[in-house]
Design a protein around this motif. Structure first.
Motif, PDB file in Angstrom:
ATOM      1  N   ALA A  44       0.852  -1.195   0.000  1.00  0.00           N
ATOM      2  CA  ALA A  44       0.000   0.000   0.000  1.00  0.00           C
ATOM      3  C   ALA A  44       0.887   1.244   0.000  1.00  0.00           C
ATOM      4  N   GLU A  45       1.666   1.385  -1.085  1.00  0.00           N
ATOM      5  CA  GLU A  45       2.595   2.522  -1.134  1.00  0.00           C
ATOM      6  C   GLU A  45       1.872   3.866  -1.087  1.00  0.00           C
ATOM      7  N   ASN A  46       0.664   3.919  -1.616  1.00  0.00           N
ATOM      8  CA  ASN A  46      -0.046   5.194  -1.694  1.00  0.00           C
ATOM      9  C   ASN A  46      -0.910   5.468  -0.464  1.00  0.00           C
ATOM     10  N   LYS A  47      -0.935   4.533   0.458  1.00  0.00           N
ATOM     11  CA  LYS A  47      -1.720   4.714   1.676  1.00  0.00           C
ATOM     12  C   LYS A  47      -1.002   5.670   2.616  1.00  0.00           C
ATOM     13  N   HIS A  48      -1.765   6.487   3.324  1.00  0.00           N
ATOM     14  CA  HIS A  48      -1.177   7.387   4.321  1.00  0.00           C
ATOM     15  C   HIS A  48      -1.325   6.734   5.683  1.00  0.00           C
ATOM     16  N   TYR A  49      -0.217   6.216   6.200  1.00  0.00           N
ATOM     17  CA  TYR A  49      -0.233   5.499   7.471  1.00  0.00           C
ATOM     18  C   TYR A  49      -0.196   6.471   8.654  1.00  0.00           C
ATOM     19  N   LYS A  50      -0.647   5.953   9.794  1.00  0.00           N
ATOM     20  CA  LYS A  50      -0.524   6.682  11.055  1.00  0.00           C
ATOM     21  C   LYS A  50       0.250   5.807  12.033  1.00  0.00           C
ATOM     22  N   GLY A  51       0.842   6.433  13.048  1.00  0.00           N
ATOM     23  CA  GLY A  51       1.559   5.672  14.069  1.00  0.00           C
ATOM     24  C   GLY A  51       3.040   5.961  14.061  1.00  0.00           C
ATOM     25  N   LYS A  52       3.690   5.502  15.127  1.00  0.00           N
ATOM     26  CA  LYS A  52       5.129   5.709  15.290  1.00  0.00           C
ATOM     27  C   LYS A  52       5.868   4.388  15.109  1.00  0.00           C
ATOM     28  N   PHE A  83       9.411   5.662   2.107  1.00  0.00           N
ATOM     29  CA  PHE A  83       9.037   5.397   3.494  1.00  0.00           C
ATOM     30  C   PHE A  83       8.712   6.698   4.240  1.00  0.00           C
ATOM     31  N   LYS A  84       9.467   7.746   3.959  1.00  0.00           N
ATOM     32  CA  LYS A  84       9.239   9.018   4.639  1.00  0.00           C
ATOM     33  C   LYS A  84       7.895   9.631   4.254  1.00  0.00           C
ATOM     34  N   LYS A  85       7.439   9.350   3.037  1.00  0.00           N
ATOM     35  CA  LYS A  85       6.156   9.897   2.571  1.00  0.00           C
ATOM     36  C   LYS A  85       4.962   9.042   3.001  1.00  0.00           C
ATOM     37  N   SER A  86       5.226   7.927   3.694  1.00  0.00           N
ATOM     38  CA  SER A  86       4.171   6.973   4.041  1.00  0.00           C
ATOM     39  C   SER A  86       3.199   7.499   5.091  1.00  0.00           C
ATOM     40  N   GLY A  87       3.624   8.536   5.832  1.00  0.00           N
ATOM     41  CA  GLY A  87       2.803   9.033   6.934  1.00  0.00           C
ATOM     42  C   GLY A  87       3.253   8.506   8.280  1.00  0.00           C
ATOM     43  N   ILE A  88       4.013   7.411   8.282  1.00  0.00           N
ATOM     44  CA  ILE A  88       4.559   6.867   9.529  1.00  0.00           C
ATOM     45  C   ILE A  88       5.548   7.868  10.123  1.00  0.00           C
ATOM     46  N   THR A  89       5.486   8.039  11.429  1.00  0.00           N
ATOM     47  CA  THR A  89       6.449   8.892  12.128  1.00  0.00           C
ATOM     48  C   THR A  89       7.575   8.015  12.645  1.00  0.00           C
ATOM     49  N   PHE A  90       8.748   8.153  12.063  1.00  0.00           N
ATOM     50  CA  PHE A  90       9.914   7.405  12.533  1.00  0.00           C
ATOM     51  C   PHE A  90      10.469   8.088  13.781  1.00  0.00           C
ATOM     52  N   VAL A  91      10.726   7.291  14.809  1.00  0.00           N
ATOM     53  CA  VAL A  91      11.199   7.853  16.081  1.00  0.00           C
ATOM     54  C   VAL A  91      12.354   7.011  16.611  1.00  0.00           C
TER      55      VAL A  91
END
Length: 419
Positions: free
Chosen positions: A194-202, A404-412
Protein backbone atom coordinates in the motif's frame (compact mmCIF):
# COMPACT_ATOMS: atom_id res chain seq x y z
CA UNK A 1 15.75 -38.29 9.29
CA UNK A 2 12.41 -39.76 8.24
CA UNK A 3 11.14 -40.36 4.73
CA UNK A 4 8.26 -42.42 3.38
CA UNK A 5 7.81 -43.62 -0.19
CA UNK A 6 4.41 -44.26 -1.75
CA UNK A 7 3.93 -47.19 -4.13
CA UNK A 8 2.23 -46.68 -7.48
CA UNK A 9 -0.21 -49.59 -7.59
CA UNK A 10 -3.91 -48.77 -7.28
CA UNK A 11 -4.28 -51.20 -4.34
CA UNK A 12 -1.51 -49.43 -2.48
CA UNK A 13 -3.14 -46.11 -3.24
CA UNK A 14 -6.30 -47.13 -1.39
CA UNK A 15 -4.24 -48.48 1.51
CA UNK A 16 -2.40 -45.16 1.78
CA UNK A 17 -5.67 -43.21 1.70
CA UNK A 18 -7.06 -45.44 4.42
CA UNK A 19 -3.91 -44.97 6.51
CA UNK A 20 -4.11 -41.19 6.13
CA UNK A 21 -7.74 -41.27 7.25
CA UNK A 22 -6.74 -43.31 10.31
CA UNK A 23 -3.93 -40.84 11.07
CA UNK A 24 -6.37 -37.93 10.83
CA UNK A 25 -8.85 -39.67 13.15
CA UNK A 26 -6.09 -40.48 15.61
CA UNK A 27 -4.90 -36.87 15.50
CA UNK A 28 -8.38 -35.60 16.31
CA UNK A 29 -8.83 -38.20 19.04
CA UNK A 30 -5.47 -37.37 20.59
CA UNK A 31 -6.26 -33.68 20.30
CA UNK A 32 -9.55 -34.21 22.14
CA UNK A 33 -7.73 -36.17 24.85
CA UNK A 34 -5.12 -33.45 25.13
CA UNK A 35 -7.77 -30.70 25.26
CA UNK A 36 -9.68 -32.45 28.04
CA UNK A 37 -6.53 -33.18 30.06
CA UNK A 38 -5.08 -29.67 29.82
CA UNK A 39 -8.23 -28.07 31.31
CA UNK A 40 -7.36 -29.58 34.69
CA UNK A 41 -4.10 -27.63 34.97
CA UNK A 42 -3.87 -23.95 35.85
CA UNK A 43 -0.57 -22.05 35.73
CA UNK A 44 -2.18 -18.95 37.23
CA UNK A 45 -2.06 -18.03 40.90
CA UNK A 46 -5.42 -17.37 42.50
CA UNK A 47 -3.93 -17.23 46.01
CA UNK A 48 -0.99 -14.91 46.45
CA UNK A 49 -0.12 -16.53 49.79
CA UNK A 50 0.25 -19.98 48.25
CA UNK A 51 3.74 -21.22 47.40
CA UNK A 52 4.75 -21.22 43.76
CA UNK A 53 3.30 -24.22 41.97
CA UNK A 54 5.21 -26.85 40.06
CA UNK A 55 3.20 -27.98 37.07
CA UNK A 56 4.19 -30.71 34.66
CA UNK A 57 3.16 -30.39 31.03
CA UNK A 58 5.50 -33.19 29.98
CA UNK A 59 2.76 -35.62 28.97
CA UNK A 60 0.82 -32.90 27.15
CA UNK A 61 3.87 -31.65 25.26
CA UNK A 62 4.97 -35.16 24.26
CA UNK A 63 1.42 -35.84 23.06
CA UNK A 64 1.51 -32.58 21.09
CA UNK A 65 4.77 -33.67 19.47
CA UNK A 66 3.22 -36.98 18.44
CA UNK A 67 0.39 -35.07 16.80
CA UNK A 68 2.89 -32.90 14.91
CA UNK A 69 4.72 -36.05 13.77
CA UNK A 70 1.45 -37.55 12.50
CA UNK A 71 0.71 -34.38 10.56
CA UNK A 72 4.16 -34.02 8.99
CA UNK A 73 4.35 -37.71 8.08
CA UNK A 74 1.33 -37.28 5.85
CA UNK A 75 3.90 -35.94 3.38
CA UNK A 76 5.79 -38.94 2.03
CA UNK A 77 8.46 -36.84 0.31
CA UNK A 78 9.47 -34.55 3.19
CA UNK A 79 12.55 -35.05 5.34
CA UNK A 80 12.30 -34.60 9.11
CA UNK A 81 15.46 -33.88 11.09
CA UNK A 82 15.26 -33.63 14.86
CA UNK A 83 17.96 -31.18 15.98
CA UNK A 84 17.16 -30.90 19.67
CA UNK A 85 14.81 -32.53 22.16
CA UNK A 86 14.95 -31.76 25.87
CA UNK A 87 12.98 -31.05 29.04
CA UNK A 88 12.72 -27.36 29.95
CA UNK A 89 11.65 -25.57 33.10
CA UNK A 90 9.84 -22.28 32.45
CA UNK A 91 8.79 -19.84 35.13
CA UNK A 92 5.44 -18.13 34.65
CA UNK A 93 6.18 -14.53 35.51
CA UNK A 94 2.65 -13.63 36.62
CA UNK A 95 2.25 -16.45 39.15
CA UNK A 96 5.74 -17.76 39.87
CA UNK A 97 4.62 -21.24 38.81
CA UNK A 98 7.35 -23.46 37.40
CA UNK A 99 6.24 -25.37 34.32
CA UNK A 100 8.08 -28.43 33.04
CA UNK A 101 7.63 -29.01 29.34
CA UNK A 102 9.31 -31.04 26.62
CA UNK A 103 10.57 -28.89 23.74
CA UNK A 104 12.18 -29.87 20.47
CA UNK A 105 13.44 -28.36 17.22
CA UNK A 106 12.55 -29.97 13.91
CA UNK A 107 14.04 -29.08 10.53
CA UNK A 108 11.83 -30.18 7.65
CA UNK A 109 13.24 -30.40 4.15
CA UNK A 110 10.63 -29.74 1.46
CA UNK A 111 10.88 -29.63 -2.37
CA UNK A 112 12.01 -26.40 -4.06
CA UNK A 113 8.63 -26.30 -5.81
CA UNK A 114 6.83 -26.06 -2.45
CA UNK A 115 6.32 -22.58 -1.00
CA UNK A 116 7.94 -22.08 2.41
CA UNK A 117 5.11 -19.85 3.59
CA UNK A 118 2.60 -22.18 1.97
CA UNK A 119 4.02 -25.09 3.97
CA UNK A 120 3.73 -22.97 7.11
CA UNK A 121 0.08 -22.16 6.42
CA UNK A 122 -0.64 -25.82 5.65
CA UNK A 123 0.88 -26.81 8.99
CA UNK A 124 -1.06 -24.08 10.80
CA UNK A 125 -4.37 -25.39 9.49
CA UNK A 126 -3.51 -28.98 10.42
CA UNK A 127 -2.24 -28.32 13.96
CA UNK A 128 -5.17 -26.08 14.85
CA UNK A 129 -7.59 -28.75 13.60
CA UNK A 130 -5.79 -31.24 15.87
CA UNK A 131 -6.32 -29.02 18.91
CA UNK A 132 -2.84 -27.49 19.14
CA UNK A 133 -1.87 -23.82 19.11
CA UNK A 134 0.00 -22.22 16.21
CA UNK A 135 1.87 -19.61 18.24
CA UNK A 136 3.86 -17.84 15.54
CA UNK A 137 5.19 -18.15 12.01
CA UNK A 138 7.72 -16.04 10.13
CA UNK A 139 10.50 -16.14 7.57
CA UNK A 140 13.81 -17.16 9.08
CA UNK A 141 17.13 -18.84 8.26
CA UNK A 142 18.25 -22.47 8.54
CA UNK A 143 22.01 -22.69 8.24
CA UNK A 144 22.66 -20.62 5.08
CA UNK A 145 19.21 -21.10 3.51
CA UNK A 146 16.01 -19.10 3.59
CA UNK A 147 13.50 -20.84 5.81
CA UNK A 148 10.13 -20.52 7.50
CA UNK A 149 9.97 -20.98 11.28
CA UNK A 150 6.77 -22.02 13.03
CA UNK A 151 6.26 -22.29 16.78
CA UNK A 152 3.61 -24.79 17.83
CA UNK A 153 2.47 -25.52 21.34
CA UNK A 154 -0.19 -26.10 23.91
CA UNK A 155 -2.52 -23.72 25.71
CA UNK A 156 -3.39 -24.08 29.37
CA UNK A 157 -5.49 -22.16 31.84
CA UNK A 158 -3.84 -19.25 33.64
CA UNK A 159 -6.27 -17.96 36.23
CA UNK A 160 -9.14 -16.36 34.35
CA UNK A 161 -7.16 -16.39 31.10
CA UNK A 162 -4.82 -18.75 29.29
CA UNK A 163 -1.15 -19.08 28.40
CA UNK A 164 0.58 -20.89 25.54
CA UNK A 165 3.85 -22.82 25.74
CA UNK A 166 6.01 -23.86 22.79
CA UNK A 167 6.46 -27.62 22.41
CA UNK A 168 7.75 -27.69 18.81
CA UNK A 169 9.77 -25.29 16.71
CA UNK A 170 9.45 -26.42 13.08
CA UNK A 171 11.72 -24.92 10.42
CA UNK A 172 10.87 -25.52 6.75
CA UNK A 173 13.75 -25.24 4.27
CA UNK A 174 14.18 -26.20 0.63
CA UNK A 175 15.98 -29.46 -0.07
CA UNK A 176 16.91 -29.67 -3.74
CA UNK A 177 17.14 -33.48 -3.59
CA UNK A 178 13.37 -33.74 -3.08
CA UNK A 179 11.66 -33.55 -6.46
CA UNK A 180 8.01 -34.42 -5.92
CA UNK A 181 5.77 -31.35 -5.95
CA UNK A 182 3.21 -30.90 -3.16
CA UNK A 183 0.14 -30.06 -5.18
CA UNK A 184 -2.05 -29.31 -2.18
CA UNK A 185 0.30 -26.58 -0.92
CA UNK A 186 -0.02 -23.38 -2.88
CA UNK A 187 2.22 -20.37 -2.81
CA UNK A 188 0.45 -17.64 -0.87
CA UNK A 189 -0.48 -14.61 -2.96
CA UNK A 190 1.61 -11.64 -1.98
CA UNK A 191 -0.37 -8.87 -0.35
CA UNK A 192 -0.04 -5.80 -2.56
CA UNK A 193 2.00 -3.05 -1.00
CA UNK A 194 0.00 0.00 0.00
CA UNK A 195 2.60 2.52 -1.13
CA UNK A 196 -0.05 5.19 -1.69
CA UNK A 197 -1.72 4.71 1.68
CA UNK A 198 -1.18 7.39 4.32
CA UNK A 199 -0.23 5.50 7.47
CA UNK A 200 -0.52 6.68 11.05
CA UNK A 201 1.56 5.67 14.07
CA UNK A 202 5.13 5.71 15.29
CA UNK A 203 7.86 3.28 14.27
CA UNK A 204 11.26 2.84 15.91
CA UNK A 205 13.86 0.85 13.97
CA UNK A 206 16.83 -0.70 15.78
CA UNK A 207 19.88 -1.67 13.72
CA UNK A 208 21.56 -4.73 15.26
CA UNK A 209 25.08 -6.17 14.88
CA UNK A 210 26.88 -2.87 14.40
CA UNK A 211 30.65 -2.62 14.94
CA UNK A 212 32.18 -4.98 12.38
CA UNK A 213 32.59 -2.12 9.87
CA UNK A 214 31.56 1.49 9.46
CA UNK A 215 30.18 1.57 5.92
CA UNK A 216 26.79 0.05 6.73
CA UNK A 217 26.19 2.42 9.62
CA UNK A 218 27.33 5.39 7.56
CA UNK A 219 24.94 4.41 4.76
CA UNK A 220 22.00 4.17 7.17
CA UNK A 221 22.84 7.49 8.84
CA UNK A 222 22.86 9.13 5.42
CA UNK A 223 19.16 8.31 4.97
CA UNK A 224 18.34 10.87 7.66
CA UNK A 225 16.03 8.44 9.47
CA UNK A 226 16.30 8.33 13.30
CA UNK A 227 17.58 4.76 13.56
CA UNK A 228 18.79 3.45 16.91
CA UNK A 229 22.06 1.49 16.60
CA UNK A 230 22.88 -1.59 18.72
CA UNK A 231 26.65 -2.09 18.79
CA UNK A 232 28.38 -5.38 19.52
CA UNK A 233 31.23 -5.09 22.06
CA UNK A 234 34.90 -5.56 21.23
CA UNK A 235 34.55 -5.49 17.45
CA UNK A 236 37.14 -3.75 15.25
CA UNK A 237 35.03 -0.62 14.83
CA UNK A 238 32.76 -0.71 17.91
CA UNK A 239 34.14 2.51 19.41
CA UNK A 240 34.27 4.29 16.03
CA UNK A 241 30.65 3.40 15.30
CA UNK A 242 29.61 4.61 18.77
CA UNK A 243 31.28 7.97 18.19
CA UNK A 244 29.78 8.31 14.69
CA UNK A 245 26.26 7.46 15.86
CA UNK A 246 26.32 9.78 18.87
CA UNK A 247 27.85 12.67 16.94
CA UNK A 248 25.02 12.34 14.43
CA UNK A 249 22.45 12.62 17.24
CA UNK A 250 21.14 9.03 16.97
CA UNK A 251 20.57 6.65 19.86
CA UNK A 252 23.47 4.26 20.54
CA UNK A 253 22.94 0.98 22.39
CA UNK A 254 25.03 -1.95 23.60
CA UNK A 255 24.06 -5.10 21.69
CA UNK A 256 24.70 -7.42 24.63
CA UNK A 257 25.72 -10.99 23.70
CA UNK A 258 23.51 -13.42 25.65
CA UNK A 259 23.25 -17.19 25.60
CA UNK A 260 21.08 -18.77 22.87
CA UNK A 261 19.21 -22.06 23.27
CA UNK A 262 21.97 -23.87 21.41
CA UNK A 263 25.50 -23.05 22.53
CA UNK A 264 26.79 -24.22 19.16
CA UNK A 265 25.06 -21.18 17.65
CA UNK A 266 26.72 -18.74 20.06
CA UNK A 267 28.59 -16.19 17.95
CA UNK A 268 30.44 -14.09 20.54
CA UNK A 269 32.21 -16.71 22.66
CA UNK A 270 33.57 -15.49 26.01
CA UNK A 271 31.87 -12.11 25.53
CA UNK A 272 28.50 -13.81 26.11
CA UNK A 273 26.38 -13.67 29.29
CA UNK A 274 25.64 -17.28 30.22
CA UNK A 275 22.89 -18.70 32.41
CA UNK A 276 25.48 -20.91 34.16
CA UNK A 277 27.53 -17.90 35.33
CA UNK A 278 27.11 -16.53 38.84
CA UNK A 279 25.29 -13.24 39.32
CA UNK A 280 28.59 -11.46 40.02
CA UNK A 281 30.14 -12.92 36.85
CA UNK A 282 27.15 -11.85 34.76
CA UNK A 283 27.16 -8.34 36.18
CA UNK A 284 30.93 -7.98 35.79
CA UNK A 285 30.66 -8.93 32.11
CA UNK A 286 27.79 -6.49 31.48
CA UNK A 287 29.74 -3.74 33.27
CA UNK A 288 32.86 -4.51 31.19
CA UNK A 289 30.92 -4.19 27.94
CA UNK A 290 29.24 -0.96 29.08
CA UNK A 291 32.59 0.55 30.07
CA UNK A 292 33.95 -0.40 26.66
CA UNK A 293 31.10 1.53 25.03
CA UNK A 294 30.77 4.43 27.45
CA UNK A 295 27.88 6.71 26.51
CA UNK A 296 25.35 4.18 25.25
CA UNK A 297 21.79 5.01 26.26
CA UNK A 298 20.57 1.46 26.67
CA UNK A 299 20.91 -2.21 25.81
CA UNK A 300 19.24 -4.94 23.77
CA UNK A 301 20.12 -8.61 23.56
CA UNK A 302 22.19 -10.25 20.84
CA UNK A 303 20.87 -13.83 20.48
CA UNK A 304 19.82 -14.63 24.08
CA UNK A 305 16.95 -17.06 23.48
CA UNK A 306 18.00 -19.02 26.58
CA UNK A 307 19.22 -16.15 28.76
CA UNK A 308 16.18 -13.92 28.27
CA UNK A 309 13.91 -16.79 29.34
CA UNK A 310 15.84 -17.16 32.62
CA UNK A 311 14.55 -14.85 35.35
CA UNK A 312 17.69 -14.98 37.51
CA UNK A 313 19.93 -14.01 34.59
CA UNK A 314 17.66 -11.16 33.56
CA UNK A 315 17.53 -9.84 37.14
CA UNK A 316 21.34 -9.75 37.26
CA UNK A 317 21.58 -7.93 33.93
CA UNK A 318 18.80 -5.46 34.71
CA UNK A 319 20.16 -4.62 38.17
CA UNK A 320 23.34 -3.42 36.45
CA UNK A 321 21.39 -1.35 33.93
CA UNK A 322 19.19 0.17 36.64
CA UNK A 323 22.22 1.36 38.59
CA UNK A 324 23.48 3.10 35.47
CA UNK A 325 20.10 4.54 34.44
CA UNK A 326 19.93 2.60 31.17
CA UNK A 327 16.97 1.02 29.35
CA UNK A 328 16.54 -2.53 28.01
CA UNK A 329 14.83 -3.55 24.77
CA UNK A 330 13.94 -7.24 24.48
CA UNK A 331 14.91 -8.37 20.98
CA UNK A 332 12.36 -11.15 21.48
CA UNK A 333 14.41 -14.03 20.13
CA UNK A 334 12.32 -16.41 22.26
CA UNK A 335 8.55 -16.29 22.75
CA UNK A 336 9.16 -17.51 26.34
CA UNK A 337 11.30 -14.46 27.18
CA UNK A 338 10.69 -12.88 30.59
CA UNK A 339 12.96 -9.88 29.93
CA UNK A 340 10.33 -7.20 29.46
CA UNK A 341 8.20 -8.35 32.40
CA UNK A 342 11.18 -8.49 34.77
CA UNK A 343 12.32 -5.05 33.60
CA UNK A 344 8.88 -3.60 34.30
CA UNK A 345 8.86 -5.15 37.78
CA UNK A 346 12.30 -3.71 38.53
CA UNK A 347 11.49 -0.24 37.22
CA UNK A 348 13.89 -0.38 34.26
CA UNK A 349 12.58 1.50 31.18
CA UNK A 350 11.82 -1.18 28.63
CA UNK A 351 10.15 -2.22 25.38
CA UNK A 352 10.29 -5.19 23.06
CA UNK A 353 10.74 -5.92 19.39
CA UNK A 354 7.58 -6.49 17.34
CA UNK A 355 9.03 -7.63 14.00
CA UNK A 356 12.32 -8.57 12.33
CA UNK A 357 12.68 -6.93 8.94
CA UNK A 358 15.52 -8.79 7.24
CA UNK A 359 15.23 -12.52 7.93
CA UNK A 360 15.38 -12.65 4.14
CA UNK A 361 18.26 -10.82 2.47
CA UNK A 362 16.18 -9.96 -0.61
CA UNK A 363 15.65 -6.19 -0.89
CA UNK A 364 12.00 -6.48 -1.92
CA UNK A 365 11.30 -8.93 0.93
CA UNK A 366 12.77 -6.42 3.37
CA UNK A 367 10.63 -3.67 1.86
CA UNK A 368 7.53 -5.80 2.37
CA UNK A 369 8.48 -6.37 5.99
CA UNK A 370 8.82 -2.61 6.48
CA UNK A 371 5.23 -2.22 5.29
CA UNK A 372 4.16 -4.95 7.72
CA UNK A 373 5.80 -2.87 10.44
CA UNK A 374 3.81 0.15 9.21
CA UNK A 375 0.62 -1.91 9.54
CA UNK A 376 1.56 -2.84 13.13
CA UNK A 377 2.35 0.77 14.01
CA UNK A 378 -0.97 1.95 12.62
CA UNK A 379 -2.94 -0.80 14.37
CA UNK A 380 -1.29 -0.38 17.79
CA UNK A 381 -0.24 3.26 17.67
CA UNK A 382 3.44 2.34 17.64
CA UNK A 383 5.82 -0.51 16.87
CA UNK A 384 9.48 -1.47 17.20
CA UNK A 385 11.31 -3.25 14.38
CA UNK A 386 14.78 -4.75 14.23
CA UNK A 387 17.04 -5.21 11.22
CA UNK A 388 20.78 -5.58 10.81
CA UNK A 389 23.83 -3.76 9.52
CA UNK A 390 23.95 -5.80 6.32
CA UNK A 391 24.56 -4.85 2.71
CA UNK A 392 21.06 -5.50 1.30
CA UNK A 393 19.34 -4.08 4.36
CA UNK A 394 21.23 -0.84 3.84
CA UNK A 395 20.42 -0.96 0.13
CA UNK A 396 16.69 -1.29 0.89
CA UNK A 397 16.63 1.68 3.25
CA UNK A 398 18.67 3.81 0.85
CA UNK A 399 16.57 2.84 -2.17
CA UNK A 400 13.19 3.39 -0.52
CA UNK A 401 13.95 6.03 2.13
CA UNK A 402 11.97 8.76 0.36
CA UNK A 403 9.02 6.42 -0.18
CA UNK A 404 9.04 5.40 3.49
CA UNK A 405 9.24 9.02 4.64
CA UNK A 406 6.16 9.90 2.57
CA UNK A 407 4.17 6.97 4.04
CA UNK A 408 2.80 9.03 6.93
CA UNK A 409 4.56 6.87 9.53
CA UNK A 410 6.45 8.89 12.13
CA UNK A 411 9.91 7.40 12.53
CA UNK A 412 11.20 7.85 16.08
CA UNK A 413 14.22 6.77 18.16
CA UNK A 414 13.52 3.75 20.32
CA UNK A 415 13.76 5.90 23.45
CA UNK A 416 10.37 7.43 22.51
CA UNK A 417 8.62 4.07 22.83
CA UNK A 418 9.91 2.97 26.22
CA UNK A 419 7.58 2.46 29.16
Amino acid sequence: MVRRKRKNSSGSKYIVLALLAVIALLAVACGMFYANDRSKKDVGDSDNKAPAKEISLLNESIEAQRLVDNILLQKDNWQLIENDHSKKSIEVEESGAKVEINQRNLAVGIPNSTSLTGAGEWLKEKVEYAGLVFISGSMSKYKKWDAYKAEIGIKVQAGSGSKSFVSDTVIFFHNGNLKKQDKDIKDLPEKPLAENKHYKGKLAVVIDDCGADMSAVRGLLNTGLPFSFAILPEKNFSSDVLEMVRSNGNVAMLHLPMEPLSKSAMSEGSRTVLVSQSTSQQQALVTKHLNGLAGVAGVNNHQGSRATADKKTMQAVLQTLKRKGLFFVDSRTNSASVARDVAKQMGVPTARNDIFLDNSSNVEDIRRQVYKAFDMAEKNGSAIAICHARTNTVKCWQQYADEFKKSGITFVPVTELLY
